[in-house]
Motif scaffolding. Structure first.
Motif, PDB file in Angstrom:
ATOM      1  N   VAL A 198       0.809  -1.237   0.000  1.00 10.48           N
ATOM      2  CA  VAL A 198       0.000   0.000   0.000  1.00 10.48           C
ATOM      3  C   VAL A 198       0.836   1.279   0.000  1.00 10.48           C
ATOM      4  O   VAL A 198       0.281   2.366  -0.137  1.00 10.48           O
ATOM      5  CB  VAL A 198      -1.007   0.049   1.180  1.00 10.48           C
ATOM      6  CG1 VAL A 198      -1.987  -1.115   1.086  1.00 10.48           C
ATOM      7  CG2 VAL A 198      -0.302   0.076   2.524  1.00 10.48           C
ATOM      8  N   SER A 199       2.151   1.149   0.144  1.00 10.87           N
ATOM      9  CA  SER A 199       2.965   2.363   0.177  1.00 10.87           C
ATOM     10  C   SER A 199       4.199   2.282  -0.730  1.00 10.87           C
ATOM     11  O   SER A 199       4.381   3.118  -1.610  1.00 10.87           O
ATOM     12  CB  SER A 199       3.389   2.663   1.624  1.00 10.87           C
ATOM     13  OG  SER A 199       4.319   3.710   1.669  1.00 10.87           O
ATOM     14  N   HIS A 200       5.020   1.265  -0.542  1.00 13.30           N
ATOM     15  CA  HIS A 200       6.286   1.236  -1.276  1.00 13.30           C
ATOM     16  C   HIS A 200       6.050   1.042  -2.781  1.00 13.30           C
ATOM     17  O   HIS A 200       6.630   1.745  -3.602  1.00 13.30           O
ATOM     18  CB  HIS A 200       7.212   0.158  -0.700  1.00 13.30           C
ATOM     19  CG  HIS A 200       7.359   0.254   0.802  1.00 13.30           C
ATOM     20  ND1 HIS A 200       7.938  -0.713   1.564  1.00 13.30           N
ATOM     21  CD2 HIS A 200       6.971   1.224   1.686  1.00 13.30           C
ATOM     22  CE1 HIS A 200       7.912  -0.358   2.852  1.00 13.30           C
ATOM     23  NE2 HIS A 200       7.321   0.810   2.945  1.00 13.30           N
ATOM     24  N   LEU A 201       5.190   0.071  -3.117  1.00 12.08           N
ATOM     25  CA  LEU A 201       4.901  -0.158  -4.537  1.00 12.08           C
ATOM     26  C   LEU A 201       4.303   1.089  -5.207  1.00 12.08           C
ATOM     27  O   LEU A 201       4.782   1.503  -6.266  1.00 12.08           O
ATOM     28  CB  LEU A 201       3.989  -1.381  -4.705  1.00 12.08           C
ATOM     29  CG  LEU A 201       3.536  -1.673  -6.138  1.00 12.08           C
ATOM     30  CD1 LEU A 201       4.720  -1.999  -7.049  1.00 12.08           C
ATOM     31  CD2 LEU A 201       2.528  -2.834  -6.177  1.00 12.08           C
ATOM     32  N   CYS A 248      13.281   0.994  -0.760  1.00  9.36           N
ATOM     33  CA  CYS A 248      13.283  -0.053  -1.788  1.00  9.36           C
ATOM     34  C   CYS A 248      14.331  -1.113  -1.498  1.00  9.36           C
ATOM     35  O   CYS A 248      14.095  -2.310  -1.687  1.00  9.36           O
ATOM     36  CB  CYS A 248      13.561   0.531  -3.175  1.00  9.36           C
ATOM     37  SG  CYS A 248      12.182   1.470  -3.834  1.00  9.36           S
ATOM     38  N   LEU A 249      15.492  -0.676  -1.038  1.00  4.09           N
ATOM     39  CA  LEU A 249      16.564  -1.637  -0.777  1.00  4.09           C
ATOM     40  C   LEU A 249      16.319  -2.380   0.531  1.00  4.09           C
ATOM     41  O   LEU A 249      16.553  -3.591   0.626  1.00  4.09           O
ATOM     42  CB  LEU A 249      17.916  -0.922  -0.756  1.00  4.09           C
ATOM     43  CG  LEU A 249      18.273  -0.245  -2.098  1.00  4.09           C
ATOM     44  CD1 LEU A 249      19.645   0.411  -2.030  1.00  4.09           C
ATOM     45  CD2 LEU A 249      18.205  -1.247  -3.253  1.00  4.09           C
ATOM     46  N   ALA A 250      15.808  -1.656   1.524  1.00  2.15           N
ATOM     47  CA  ALA A 250      15.587  -2.280   2.828  1.00  2.15           C
ATOM     48  C   ALA A 250      14.463  -3.310   2.764  1.00  2.15           C
ATOM     49  O   ALA A 250      14.494  -4.313   3.460  1.00  2.15           O
ATOM     50  CB  ALA A 250      15.260  -1.215   3.871  1.00  2.15           C
ATOM     51  N   SER A 253      12.783  -7.764  -0.737  1.00  2.00           N
ATOM     52  CA  SER A 253      12.102  -9.006  -1.119  1.00  2.00           C
ATOM     53  C   SER A 253      10.582  -8.834  -1.133  1.00  2.00           C
ATOM     54  O   SER A 253       9.905  -9.301  -2.055  1.00  2.00           O
ATOM     55  CB  SER A 253      12.544 -10.175  -0.244  1.00  2.00           C
ATOM     56  OG  SER A 253      12.108  -9.973   1.073  1.00  2.00           O
ATOM     57  N   ALA A 254      10.029  -8.141  -0.132  1.00  2.00           N
ATOM     58  CA  ALA A 254       8.570  -7.930  -0.124  1.00  2.00           C
ATOM     59  C   ALA A 254       8.161  -7.051  -1.299  1.00  2.00           C
ATOM     60  O   ALA A 254       7.132  -7.281  -1.949  1.00  2.00           O
ATOM     61  CB  ALA A 254       8.136  -7.294   1.193  1.00  2.00           C
ATOM     62  N   LEU A 255       8.964  -6.039  -1.587  1.00  2.00           N
ATOM     63  CA  LEU A 255       8.637  -5.131  -2.681  1.00  2.00           C
ATOM     64  C   LEU A 255       8.692  -5.844  -4.032  1.00  2.00           C
ATOM     65  O   LEU A 255       7.812  -5.641  -4.890  1.00  2.00           O
ATOM     66  CB  LEU A 255       9.588  -3.925  -2.655  1.00  2.00           C
ATOM     67  CG  LEU A 255       9.404  -2.892  -3.755  1.00  2.00           C
ATOM     68  CD1 LEU A 255       7.967  -2.358  -3.798  1.00  2.00           C
ATOM     69  CD2 LEU A 255      10.376  -1.724  -3.569  1.00  2.00           C
ATOM     70  N   LEU A 256       9.714  -6.677  -4.214  1.00  3.34           N
ATOM     71  CA  LEU A 256       9.806  -7.415  -5.492  1.00  3.34           C
ATOM     72  C   LEU A 256       8.601  -8.338  -5.670  1.00  3.34           C
ATOM     73  O   LEU A 256       8.072  -8.463  -6.778  1.00  3.34           O
ATOM     74  CB  LEU A 256      11.107  -8.219  -5.554  1.00  3.34           C
ATOM     75  CG  LEU A 256      12.382  -7.400  -5.750  1.00  3.34           C
ATOM     76  CD1 LEU A 256      13.606  -8.311  -5.768  1.00  3.34           C
ATOM     77  CD2 LEU A 256      12.335  -6.561  -7.033  1.00  3.34           C
TER      78      LEU A 256
ATOM     79  N   ALA B 271      14.994  -4.602 -11.771  1.00  2.14           N
ATOM     80  CA  ALA B 271      16.379  -5.075 -11.850  1.00  2.14           C
ATOM     81  C   ALA B 271      17.267  -4.290 -10.887  1.00  2.14           C
ATOM     82  O   ALA B 271      18.131  -4.867 -10.218  1.00  2.14           O
ATOM     83  CB  ALA B 271      16.892  -4.958 -13.288  1.00  2.14           C
ATOM     84  N   ALA B 272      17.044  -2.994 -10.794  1.00  2.00           N
ATOM     85  CA  ALA B 272      17.859  -2.165  -9.894  1.00  2.00           C
ATOM     86  C   ALA B 272      17.597  -2.542  -8.434  1.00  2.00           C
ATOM     87  O   ALA B 272      18.527  -2.636  -7.628  1.00  2.00           O
ATOM     88  CB  ALA B 272      17.565  -0.684 -10.120  1.00  2.00           C
ATOM     89  N   ILE B 273      16.330  -2.776  -8.093  1.00  2.00           N
ATOM     90  CA  ILE B 273      15.997  -3.172  -6.715  1.00  2.00           C
ATOM     91  C   ILE B 273      16.628  -4.533  -6.423  1.00  2.00           C
ATOM     92  O   ILE B 273      17.275  -4.726  -5.397  1.00  2.00           O
ATOM     93  CB  ILE B 273      14.467  -3.226  -6.515  1.00  2.00           C
ATOM     94  CG1 ILE B 273      13.859  -1.819  -6.647  1.00  2.00           C
ATOM     95  CG2 ILE B 273      14.108  -3.820  -5.142  1.00  2.00           C
ATOM     96  CD1 ILE B 273      12.343  -1.796  -6.773  1.00  2.00           C
ATOM     97  N   ASP B 274      16.460  -5.451  -7.355  1.00  2.00           N
ATOM     98  CA  ASP B 274      16.975  -6.807  -7.176  1.00  2.00           C
ATOM     99  C   ASP B 274      18.493  -6.802  -7.007  1.00  2.00           C
ATOM    100  O   ASP B 274      19.046  -7.549  -6.199  1.00  2.00           O
ATOM    101  CB  ASP B 274      16.572  -7.663  -8.390  1.00  2.00           C
ATOM    102  CG  ASP B 274      16.692  -9.147  -8.110  1.00  2.00           C
ATOM    103  OD1 ASP B 274      16.588  -9.543  -6.922  1.00  2.00           O
ATOM    104  OD2 ASP B 274      16.894  -9.908  -9.066  1.00  2.00           O
TER     105      ASP B 274
END
Lengths: 320, 320
Positions: A198-201, A248-250, A253-256, B271-274
């Motif tokens: 609901v937020s990061h994506l 995004c980096l933190a 996995s959930a974001l991907l 790809a950048a996030i991954d």
């Protein structure tokens, strides 16, 4: 609502979030006689303005170890309110001076990474650390944007650890309730999954639309005819690049996982458009519309509602 | 600003768009003494309310061919303001009664399909038809939501045809200018390409996010913690399913091209996030943020700006 008072509060990162907490607690009577709010910044300039505005009583810079020791001695609460990638470094600066009675909490938008950093740095003293995430933000940032009523009727998610004593968690909950916030609880993993969705994506999707337009030769023409739909959809594309890079980096996995799920939905809609399948499109659109309208009617994030009504509406919601 | 007056205006579809045009022209003095505004609806109920509100003087239903003949006799302007999929049917109803001096225009969100329908139905009389698209909308729809100042400072895009005489195009431009709108011009194909990018795609993306959440078992939990980012991003997911179904199908090829381009941008960000490539992410986010802020500062869609300032800002923009 539990009573909460403090005599010494230390805030690492006195911006919108940390500054608003300090202002809210003071204006709502949580500071005992002679209480002190200490702000810690990356450099003198970053805390100077908070001092001028009266948001903090004392300014300390992160590299001043002696001042940090004094600041942390006997602190009731330490709040870490900086971009999440800095959490580990800040905990490393805090750890050597951390009193056994001090409770540490944070305001990061991601939780699994913060919990991992806290476990790594604090060891068994992680019991003193209660991960938290106030769901509040404004388009403006920095201590100048801090408001005493920022948290009124807003959700604050706590992600208590198995190591936390109930009293420790209750104290952090009481602090946020004293600002007018409503407390929710979930695990760090669940938090990251929910907010990826609901937020990061949505932030990534909004940045992506502007990025796509910028890569076309007629970007200026497009911008000049963009209207209300574009305005709303891309409002969050004006958010802090540093903060959202860290998120995004933190929460990678959930974001991907959410991003992949979203790509599948887009593929489904693409197929319906390509096939001229109006029934499929209208079915999806009608279902989304009904859910979005129901969300708004239940209070949404209570934007636009009168503060009283908003607060009442949220108070009526069960904590999760 | 050209002077524009009318004595007989016929509007097919008296909702937000058609109703606001009628109210604007009347309140801004474009109706000559004894002028008549006739509203044509799918059924009696759909035009009754417009009649009660005084937005139209006469109500006609689409199936009443005799009344339609009377309504269209000697009309200055006919506006088609219905979901785009109805354009062809409406033109077929209009054609038998169309006076040689009457100018027909529309307010559809897509243009290539409308132009194709007009060519097919009107034949060489397509010279009387000026395709147009007022870029104005509100979250509410229907004639109750119609406002006399809806178009003040808003863009109206004209997509003149090679068959149109310059005077015919100028008349439609003058009509919209009389409402306070700013006129832009482009080809139908260019229009559909631009709006696929800044309007149609964001609508699909917004519906898609809500759809994705609804298909998960913890949808309610997610909605209960959704905040301001979600609110803004999904505001357009509360739009009319019928209208957006029609738009997606009418502008299929341009929309699919934008959707494919967007999917590529998402793949790049994925790809950048991954890869944990913070530099790439921050670069994209920072560029998008700068462009979004610049757009807002240039006036955006001038939401939130004072009407005077907004209008002045837009007047300063070159017509395109």
């Amino acid at each position: 609502m539990s009573a909460f008072t403090f005599s010494k509060l230390v805030i690492f990162g006195v911006g919108l979030i940390g500054g608003s907490l300090a202002r809210a607690l003071r204006e709502r009577g949580a500071a005992v006689q002679g209480a002190e709010v200490i702000g810690v910044g990356r450099n003198a300039r970053s805390v100077e303005r908070a001092l001028e505005l009266g948001v903090i009583d004392t300014a300390v810079t992160l590299d001043d170890d002696a001042a940090l020791a004094v600041a942390l001695a006997g602190a009731d609460i330490v709040l870490i309110a900086a971009p999440v990638a800095q959490t580990r470094t800040l905990l490393e600066r805090i750890a050597p001076h951390l009193d056994a009675k001090t409770i540490v909490t944070d305001a990061g938008s991601t939780k699994s990474d913060v919990i991992a950093a806290a476990r790594a740095v604090l060891g068994e003293r992680v019991r003193q650390f209660v991960p938290a995430h106030p769901i509040a933000g404004r388009e403006s940032s920095g201590v100048e944007a801090a408001l005493p009523d920022l948290y009124v009727g807003r959700n604050v998610v706590l992600c208590p650890l198995p190591e936390n004593a109930p009293d420790t968690v209750a104290c952090v909950a009481a602090m946020w309730q004293a600002t007018g916030a409503v407390i929710g609880e979930m695990s760090g993993e669940q938090h990251d999954h929910v907010f990826a969705s609901v937020s990061h994506l949505p932030h990534v999707l909004s940045f992506a639309l502007v990025d796509q337009i910028l890569d076309t030769p007629d970007a200026e023409l497009k911008f000049s005819f963009a209207a209300g739909g574009f305005r709303d959809f891309t409002r969050i594309a004006a958010s802090s690049p540093e903060m959202w890079r860290d998120v995004c980096l933190a929460n990678r996995s959930a974001l991907l996982a959410e991003l992949d799920g979203y790509t599948e939905v887009l593929a489904k809609l693409r197929a319906a458009i390509d096939a001229g399948d109006g029934v499929a499109l209208e079915t999806v659109f009608a279902r989304s519309r009904a859910a979005r309208k129901a969300w708004q009617e239940r209070g949404g994030n209570h934007a636009g509602a009168a503060p009283g009504a908003a607060s009442a509406a949220l108070d009526a919601m069960p904590d999760k």
